[in-house]
Enzyme design. Sequence first.
Site, short mmCIF file in Angstrom:
data_model
loop_
_atom_site.label_atom_id
_atom_site.label_comp_id
_atom_site.label_asym_id
_atom_site.label_seq_id
_atom_site.Cartn_x
_atom_site.Cartn_y
_atom_site.Cartn_z
N HIS A 224 0.87 -1.29 -0.14
CA HIS A 224 0.10 -0.34 0.04
C HIS A 224 0.30 1.23 -0.10
O HIS A 224 0.86 2.15 -0.49
CB HIS A 224 -1.12 -0.13 1.52
N GLU A 225 2.00 1.36 0.87
CA GLU A 225 2.80 2.35 1.14
C GLU A 225 3.37 2.93 -0.31
O GLU A 225 3.64 3.83 -0.98
CB GLU A 225 3.77 2.78 2.65
ZN LIG Z 1 -2.46 5.38 1.92
#
Ligand SMILES: [Zn+2]
Length: 698
Positions: free
Chosen positions: A492-493
């Site tokens: 995600h990051e």
């Molecule tokens: Zn985010």
Amino acid sequence: MKRFTFLLAVVTLIFIGCKKEIKSDNPFFNKWETPFEVPPFEQIMAKHFMPAYLKGFEEERKEIRSIITNPKEPSFDNTIKMLSYSGDLLNKVGGVFGNMKSANTNDSLQAIDRELAPILSRHRDDINLNDTLFQRIKSVYDNRNKFKLTDEEKKLLDDTYKDFVRSGAALSPGDKDKLRKINEELSLLQVRFGQNLLAETNGFKLVIEKKEDLSGLPGSVIAQAATMAKVLNMEGKWVFTLQVPSMTPFLQYSDRRDLREKLFIGYFMKGDNDNDLDNKTIIARIARLRVEKSHLLGYNTFADYVLEKTMAKTPEKVFSFLAQVWDAALPVAKAEAEAQQEMIDKDGGKFKLAPWDWWYYSEKIRKAKYDLDDEVTRPYFKIDNVMEGMFYVANQLYGLKFIKRTDIPKYHPDVNTFEVTRDGKHIGILMIDNYPRGSKRGGAWCGAFRSQRRNINGKMIYPIVTMVTNSTPPTADKPSLLTRGEASTLFHEFGHALAGLLSNKTYPGGSLPRDFVELPSQIMEHWVLEPEVLKIYAKHYQTSEIIPAEIVEKLEKSDKFNTGFLTVEYLAAALLDMEYHTIKEPIDLDIKDFEIKAMDKYGLIPEIKPRYRSTYFNHIWAGGYSSGYYGYLWCGVLDADAFQAFKETGNIFNKEIAAKFEKEILSRGATKDPLDMYLAFRGKEPGIDALLKNRGLK
Ligand SMILES: [Zn+2]
């Protein structure tokens, strides 16, 4: 000839002499001679920040003065462009300070933050509420058809004008004064909220002294707790903290219901302990000031004010969107609760399921149903391998390479630094900082020490991106082995990081609305468990054996397990956010009462608490997500549909689709309207069905 050399030597000497003289003790005043001009962290000390900020304010004031005293007619170039390029030194120091106060803070930085917040707020208002400057901006805006502008410039002009209006530039002098006071007070309240939260998180520890109290816990979790005890000079004991990698496994596996309750209550009561770190008065004040601010600016509620700039546009649209998913998810969560109660009854437990039981019994049911738990998969998710996996995906999609560099300054030994290249050309720097520590706030995020842009002469400025997580740390005899959830968080990051690295714009600044910014990040989560990707990175940390097909199958089958709970606890927090920010009158809230009533209104079951309670909901009080927490789910509609674009072609690494995604979305930053960006990528607006299916709610 000789004479010439001599002269040259003298000139060189003088030059070196001068250079030495002007080199400041404060690294922010020097050109950074480090590789890629990464901040020289080892030289930067707490005492350097404030003088750098003060000089930064002074420089920007001068830049603004030269814009407003320009005798020429206001134009895009002499007003909007110059304004966008102002504040270079502030960006330089702000990039470092902003990231350090979140990821590596200490008492000195916290004191600076408290001192700085109101000064920074005043400085911004001095610019935003400057009438002469606003009149120039307005003149350019009103005459916008007379200028020959690129699409990016048109958007910049539009944003600049509207942001000034939204910041109060068109208010009466009396109202401007009121707004300044509100902004100043808000800035300090937000800092105090965050600092209290960090102290409360660090303040609680569950210390276990007897081995039998560890019943049910897997060896890796016990080892982690022993390591933590060692760090805290409690060798021989076991310490569990409120940091997620420590707390969650305890709640999942500990047979000791009383200790689970103790830990859960420790977490659940953060900022609500009626001590000097209590956040209730602070957030009541923030909520009230936000109502006052929105009224001053001509909006009914703070949510109306914030949402104007988002894809959703209005609170009604957000509420109706959340309601659709709530109606689908709540019955699923209720059924999950019933299944857990059945298991409790069957085991002869004579109690009613409570929030501190949920993790424990859902784990038991997962095990019974799918013969799978996190401890089975952890060995295949060594953090370095997971990072290799995400680099592989970025390479397949965008042709990027990630080269580990050890010659680049870092702010903490845990940081890993990579140079990112494509076709041998430099793209940017990526720093990754993965493990919890007392100086880091909870959660995971992505930021930048320097954002991509072009300087005023058109020269490319390459980004320095940083991603920070709180992942399971290594122990004395094991590397960091992640849960599936943690692996997803890394992806995600990393998705945010890719948007920062592949950004390709001209002007600095601009930010995407919360209900679009999670598209680049959440779409990456779709690749993490794809069998094609797993076989590349999911290798046993000891034997290098690739994750067996049988486990992959179990992963797939159990993918939607516990989805009712996960959706409902998230939605409860999103609704709480919206409830706070659709208050119509500036009243003094009783926070506890407000929270209970807000949740009762939607029929939240007592076995589930909102993912964040008010007193530690950093996103909405201090993290820039006020009336924006729904954005993750909103983007869930987009990312499910956008990933479908790859799936439909039968190739999750389809390079044409990837190129289109980069061109229309990742590279653009906030230089285009989000809906237009999405339509340019996909050709149509997505419906909610893909999201519900993706979450197993349909
Ligand atoms: Zn985010």
